[in-house]
Design an enzyme around this catalytic site. Structure first.
Site, short mmCIF file in Angstrom:
data_model
loop_
_atom_site.label_atom_id
_atom_site.label_comp_id
_atom_site.label_asym_id
_atom_site.label_seq_id
_atom_site.Cartn_x
_atom_site.Cartn_y
_atom_site.Cartn_z
N CYS A 196 48.16 41.34 34.03
CA CYS A 196 47.13 42.28 33.59
C CYS A 196 47.72 43.38 32.71
O CYS A 196 48.87 43.79 32.90
CB CYS A 196 46.46 42.93 34.80
SG CYS A 196 45.71 41.75 35.92
N GLY A 214 38.12 37.51 31.80
CA GLY A 214 38.35 38.94 31.93
C GLY A 214 38.18 39.48 33.34
O GLY A 214 37.76 40.62 33.53
N LEU A 215 38.51 38.64 34.34
CA LEU A 215 38.52 39.09 35.75
C LEU A 215 37.17 39.61 36.22
O LEU A 215 37.09 40.58 36.97
CB LEU A 215 39.60 40.16 35.96
CG LEU A 215 41.03 39.76 35.62
CD1 LEU A 215 41.97 40.96 35.70
CD2 LEU A 215 41.51 38.66 36.55
N LYS A 266 52.32 36.27 41.08
CA LYS A 266 52.07 35.26 40.05
C LYS A 266 52.66 35.71 38.72
O LYS A 266 52.29 36.75 38.18
CB LYS A 266 50.56 35.03 39.92
CG LYS A 266 50.19 33.84 39.05
CD LYS A 266 48.69 33.56 39.14
CE LYS A 266 48.31 32.27 38.46
NZ LYS A 266 46.86 31.98 38.61
N THR A 292 42.73 23.76 36.54
CA THR A 292 41.77 23.15 35.63
C THR A 292 41.23 21.81 36.14
O THR A 292 40.06 21.48 35.91
CB THR A 292 42.43 22.98 34.24
OG1 THR A 292 42.85 24.26 33.75
CG2 THR A 292 41.48 22.36 33.24
N ASN A 350 48.42 39.21 40.61
CA ASN A 350 48.38 38.83 39.21
C ASN A 350 48.97 39.95 38.36
O ASN A 350 48.31 40.96 38.12
CB ASN A 350 46.93 38.53 38.79
CG ASN A 350 46.80 38.22 37.32
OD1 ASN A 350 47.80 38.05 36.61
ND2 ASN A 350 45.57 38.15 36.84
#
Length: 303
Positions: free
Chosen positions: A130, A72-73, A165, A266, A127
């Site tokens: 959102c 959640g940023l 992005k 990741t 980003n």
């Protein structure tokens, strides 16, 4: 050694390997494991205009061939970044790039404007996955109109390299890419996480606190690769590929599909030195195939 340098707009990278936002902290956390200056670019964790607490725990879950997250940023806001983080990272001799998030166009633009004043930050990554609070929570990046609006607002406030992005949770990612290119983006990066879910069958409830989260890791790579290939054919601006890259072979697939650079996410949690290993592996591949420059293989996919 082959020439590994690439350009993303006016931004020059010593090699095409970058870190994905949210998986490498501010870079400082990995300094004991890898020489940060050997990485082409470090995209730091998401930054918003105001501090955000993030979502309640639990907000991460392992999945087969990947992981889910709904962090959640969480961050302390752009002013904290400018005053406390920037002084610690500004002298790292690589491209330090800030991932910018927001809940309305004005927030994005104001956050970008403040980062624009930081001399040693040469680019931002926007980003657009959102939720737009003014449009009922629909993500900016799922419509061409929404994506274009936020990019135009940021472009007016920000004059350095602007990477956008893209969300994979759309009907036609090429249309979104074209809309942000027309709005002034210098490059696009993709993919952001796919929406997913995990359920605890004993408790009969979702594993994550908000039920759904973003899926990343090897499981998303075929989807990411397909979308990068589609977008690279659809726009003239550089494309940065990410999604499930675990080794040099994965990275080379993205380069062949048309990506000018890649981001590793990741995999950093599994091997904190994976970035430099991937850069080394790309170089070995180029040497083996008689290529003098990595640019010779970008988009060199036979059809």
């Amino acid at each position: 050694m082959a020439d590994l340098s690439v350009n993303i707009g006016k931004l020059q990278l010593k090699n095409p390997v970058m870190t994905a936002s949210g998986t490498f902290g501010y870079g400082l956390e990995f300094a004991d494991f890898v020489n940060l200056e050997d990485i082409g670019g470090i995209i730091v964790k998401g930054t918003t205009l105001k501090p955000r607490e993030g979502n309640p725990y639990p907000r991460m879950a392992e999945t087969p061939q990947g992981m889910l997250n709904c962090v959640g940023l969480q961050n302390k806001g752009v002013d904290y970044f400018c005053g406390h983080i920037y002084p610690q990272i500004k002298d790292i001799r690589t491209n330090m790039i800030v991932n910018v998030s927001g809940s309305c166009c004005e927030d994005y633009a104001e956050c970008a404007a403040r980062i624009n004043e930081l001399e040693r930050i040469p680019a931002i990554e926007l980003n657009i996955s959102c939720p737009n609070v003014k449009q009922g929570g629909m993500a900016f990046g799922v419509t061409a109109e929404g994506a274009s609006a936020v990019v135009k607002a940021v472009r007016k406030a920000y004059d350095k390299t602007l990477i956008v992005k893209l969300s994979p949770n759309v009907t036609n990612v090429a249309d979104i890419a074209r809309s942000v290119a027309d709005a002034g983006a210098d490059a696009v990066s993709l993919i952001n996480t796919l929406m997913g879910m995990a359920i605890d069958i004993e408790k009969r409830c979702p594993v994550l606190s908000i039920a759904t989260g973003g899926l990343s890791g090897p499981a998303v790579k075929p989807v990411a690769l397909r979308m990068v290939w589609q977008v690279a054919k659809a726009v003239k601006i550089p494309v940065v590929g990410l999604g499930g890259i675990m080794n040099a072979r994965d990275a080379i697939e993205f380069l062949l599909a048309g990506a000018s650079a890649i981001e590793i996410g990741t995999a950093n949690f599994i091997d904190p030195a994976v970035t430099v290993k991937v850069a080394r592996g790309i170089d070995e591949y180029l040497e083996r195939h008689g290529c003098r420059s990595v640019r010779e293989i970008i988009g060199a996919l036979g059809e």
